[in-house]
Design a protein around this motif. Structure first.
Motif, mmCIF file in Angstrom:
data_model
loop_
_atom_site.group_PDB
_atom_site.id
_atom_site.type_symbol
_atom_site.label_atom_id
_atom_site.label_comp_id
_atom_site.label_asym_id
_atom_site.label_seq_id
_atom_site.Cartn_x
_atom_site.Cartn_y
_atom_site.Cartn_z
ATOM 1 N N GLY A 1 -8.965 0.576 -14.422
ATOM 2 C CA GLY A 1 -8.576 1.929 -14.033
ATOM 3 C C GLY A 1 -9.594 2.560 -13.109
ATOM 4 O O GLY A 1 -9.242 3.193 -12.112
ATOM 5 N N GLY A 2 -10.876 2.367 -13.440
ATOM 6 C CA GLY A 2 -11.948 2.899 -12.587
ATOM 7 C C GLY A 2 -11.909 2.301 -11.198
ATOM 8 O O GLY A 2 -12.092 3.001 -10.196
ATOM 9 N N ARG A 3 -11.649 0.991 -11.112
ATOM 10 C CA ARG A 3 -11.558 0.327 -9.811
ATOM 11 C C ARG A 3 -10.373 0.881 -9.025
ATOM 12 O O ARG A 3 -10.467 1.141 -7.823
ATOM 13 N N GLY A 4 -9.255 1.106 -9.701
ATOM 14 C CA GLY A 4 -8.070 1.663 -9.032
ATOM 15 C C GLY A 4 -8.340 3.046 -8.465
ATOM 16 O O GLY A 4 -7.965 3.344 -7.333
ATOM 17 N N ASP B 1 2.807 20.827 10.216
ATOM 18 C CA ASP B 1 4.194 20.970 10.679
ATOM 19 C C ASP B 1 5.217 20.785 9.551
ATOM 20 O O ASP B 1 6.411 20.725 9.790
ATOM 21 N N GLY B 2 4.743 20.669 8.307
ATOM 22 C CA GLY B 2 5.636 20.543 7.152
ATOM 23 C C GLY B 2 5.936 19.108 6.738
ATOM 24 O O GLY B 2 6.551 18.891 5.694
ATOM 25 N N LYS B 3 5.539 18.125 7.537
ATOM 26 C CA LYS B 3 5.778 16.725 7.179
ATOM 27 C C LYS B 3 4.873 16.310 6.027
ATOM 28 O O LYS B 3 3.798 16.861 5.838
ATOM 29 N N ILE B 4 5.335 15.316 5.277
ATOM 30 C CA ILE B 4 4.583 14.784 4.138
ATOM 31 C C ILE B 4 4.498 13.269 4.287
ATOM 32 O O ILE B 4 5.483 12.612 4.640
ATOM 33 N N LYS B 5 3.325 12.716 4.021
ATOM 34 C CA LYS B 5 3.116 11.265 4.038
ATOM 35 C C LYS B 5 2.612 10.862 2.659
ATOM 36 O O LYS B 5 1.687 11.474 2.131
ATOM 37 N N VAL B 6 3.221 9.845 2.056
ATOM 38 C CA VAL B 6 2.793 9.353 0.750
ATOM 39 C C VAL B 6 2.420 7.878 0.863
ATOM 40 O O VAL B 6 2.976 7.142 1.673
ATOM 41 N N VAL B 7 1.467 7.457 0.023
ATOM 42 C CA VAL B 7 0.962 6.088 0.055
ATOM 43 C C VAL B 7 0.760 5.602 -1.375
ATOM 44 O O VAL B 7 0.336 6.360 -2.247
ATOM 45 N N GLN B 8 1.062 4.330 -1.583
ATOM 46 C CA GLN B 8 0.735 3.678 -2.846
ATOM 47 C C GLN B 8 -0.387 2.689 -2.565
ATOM 48 O O GLN B 8 -0.309 1.902 -1.623
ATOM 49 N N VAL B 9 -1.439 2.740 -3.368
ATOM 50 C CA VAL B 9 -2.595 1.866 -3.193
ATOM 51 C C VAL B 9 -2.511 0.758 -4.230
ATOM 52 O O VAL B 9 -2.352 1.022 -5.419
ATOM 53 N N LYS B 10 -2.627 -0.480 -3.775
ATOM 54 C CA LYS B 10 -2.614 -1.634 -4.670
ATOM 55 C C LYS B 10 -3.980 -2.289 -4.646
ATOM 56 O O LYS B 10 -4.610 -2.401 -3.602
ATOM 57 N N SER B 11 -4.427 -2.725 -5.803
ATOM 58 C CA SER B 11 -5.684 -3.478 -5.870
ATOM 59 C C SER B 11 -5.442 -4.689 -6.764
ATOM 60 O O SER B 11 -4.569 -4.680 -7.624
#
Length: 72
Positions: A6-9, A49-59
């Motif tokens: 969890g800490g690494r994530g 400008d109201g846009k949203i960017k989402v990201v999922q991080v994998k380790s």
């Protein structure tokens, strides 16, 4: 997932958020470990400008490598 994993994530998410924020300076708000119904969102940037960017991080503890097609 244990404490070490969890800490690494969280470390990887923080690094990804920092690098992504430095790369793009048009955002007004960034959030790590986003509260959502979908557990796949780790980082969310909101832009002026109201846009949203989402990201999922994998380790992964083990290296993930690409297959060498020359060996097939």
């Amino acid at each position: 997932m244990g404490g070490r994993d969890g800490g690494r994530g969280y470390l990887y998410q923080s690094i990804a958020a920092l690098l992504g924020s430095l790369k793009d300076d048009e955002w007004k708000h960034v959030e790590v470990e986003v509260e959502s119904d979908n557990d796949k969102i780790d980082i969310k940037w909101e832009y002026n400008d109201g846009k949203i960017k989402v990201v999922q991080v994998k380790s992964s503890q083990n290296n993930i490598s690409k297959r060498n097609k020359l060996l097939d």
